[in-house]
Structures are given as structure tokens and as C-alpha cells.
Write a protein that holds these residues in place. Structure first.
Motif, PDB file in Angstrom:
ATOM      1  N   PRO A   1       0.839  -1.202   0.000  1.00 53.39           N
ATOM      2  CA  PRO A   1       0.000   0.000   0.000  1.00 53.39           C
ATOM      3  C   PRO A   1       0.879   1.260   0.000  1.00 53.39           C
TER       4      PRO A   1
ATOM      5  N   THR B   1       4.492   3.245  -5.396  1.00 51.71           N
ATOM      6  CA  THR B   1       4.361   3.712  -6.780  1.00 51.71           C
ATOM      7  C   THR B   1       5.511   3.094  -7.561  1.00 51.71           C
TER       8      THR B   1
ATOM      9  N   ASP C   1      -0.375   2.843 -13.233  1.00 47.31           N
ATOM     10  CA  ASP C   1      -1.218   2.371 -12.132  1.00 47.31           C
ATOM     11  C   ASP C   1      -0.807   0.972 -11.688  1.00 47.31           C
TER      12      ASP C   1
ATOM     13  N   GLN D   1      -1.442  -1.754  -8.114  1.00 45.91           N
ATOM     14  CA  GLN D   1      -2.302  -1.987  -6.947  1.00 45.91           C
ATOM     15  C   GLN D   1      -1.543  -2.816  -5.915  1.00 45.91           C
ATOM     16  N   PRO D   2      -1.846  -2.595  -4.621  1.00 42.24           N
ATOM     17  CA  PRO D   2      -1.242  -3.443  -3.590  1.00 42.24           C
ATOM     18  C   PRO D   2      -1.534  -4.915  -3.882  1.00 42.24           C
TER      19      PRO D   2
ATOM     20  N   ASP E   1      -0.026  -6.554  -6.316  1.00 45.88           N
ATOM     21  CA  ASP E   1       0.536  -6.852  -7.648  1.00 45.88           C
ATOM     22  C   ASP E   1       1.965  -7.362  -7.482  1.00 45.88           C
TER      23      ASP E   1
END
Length: 107
Positions: free
Chosen positions: A60, A63, A94, A96-97, A99
Motif C-alpha cells: 500500500p 508507486t 497504475d 495496486q497493492p 501486484d
């Protein structure tokens, strides 16, 4: 006229049967050692290329920029982000946590 004095010249080297056998054994040992070294080196090269690529799990708040800075600190961050996108076939920035991103080898 120049006279040739043969007393100072040495006869050519001649090996006995035992001497030839010793030379042959030494050459065979050197060839065997060289083959063993080449075989060992080649087998190690194959192992490293089949090893799984390093990965990172997106946390979380992560980037691509942060992941590149953390995992590829010696690289220009913009180039590192572009390589991460290419390597992982990301159409955008983009992520996401959870991935899992593949990192370049030797990063």
C-alpha cells in the motif's frame, strides 16, 4: 672462408620412450583439467539463466517511482520506471497493492 666449429653446438633434444610417455601424460592431464574447468563454468552459466527473475510485491502506498528507487538505486529513476513498465507490460503507471512486479536481473 669461415670455419664452423661444431664443438660448441649441442645436439638436438631427444626424448627417451619414458620421456615421451611423461610428456604425453602431462598434456593429457592439462587437457582434462581444462575440460573440467570449462564444463563447470558452462553448467553454472546455465543455472543462473534458468533461475526465476526477482520480483517485488506492491505494498500500500507504493508507486513505480518508489519501487524503482528502492530496488534499482544505481539507475536513473526515469529509466528504471520505464524498464519496469516494459518488463511487466504495464499499459499505465497504475499499480495496486498485491501486484507482483518482475524486476530486471542484476538490478
Amino acid at each position: 672462408m669461415v670455419s664452423h666449429d661444431l664443438r660448441g653446438m649441442e645436439p638436438p633434444l631427444r626424448l627417451t620412450r619414458r620421456g615421451r610417455a611423461v610428456v604425453l601424460v602431462v598434456l593429457l592431464a592439462a587437457a582434462t583439467l581444462a575440460s573440467a574447468v570449462l564444463f563447470t563454468t558452462a553448467s553454472r552459466a546455465d543455472e543462473s539463466s534458468t533461475a526465476p527473475a526477482p520480483t517485488v510485491v506492491v505494498q500500500p502506498g507504493d508507486t513505480l517511482w518508489r519501487i524503482a528507487a528502492r530496488n534499482m538505486p544505481r539507475r536513473d529513476n526515469q529509466d528504471a520506471v520505464a524498464e519496469l513498465r516494459d518488463l511487466n507490460k504495464l499499459p499505465s503507471y497504475d499499480i495496486q497493492p498485491g501486484d507482483v512486479l518482475v524486476l530486471p536481473r542484476g538490478h
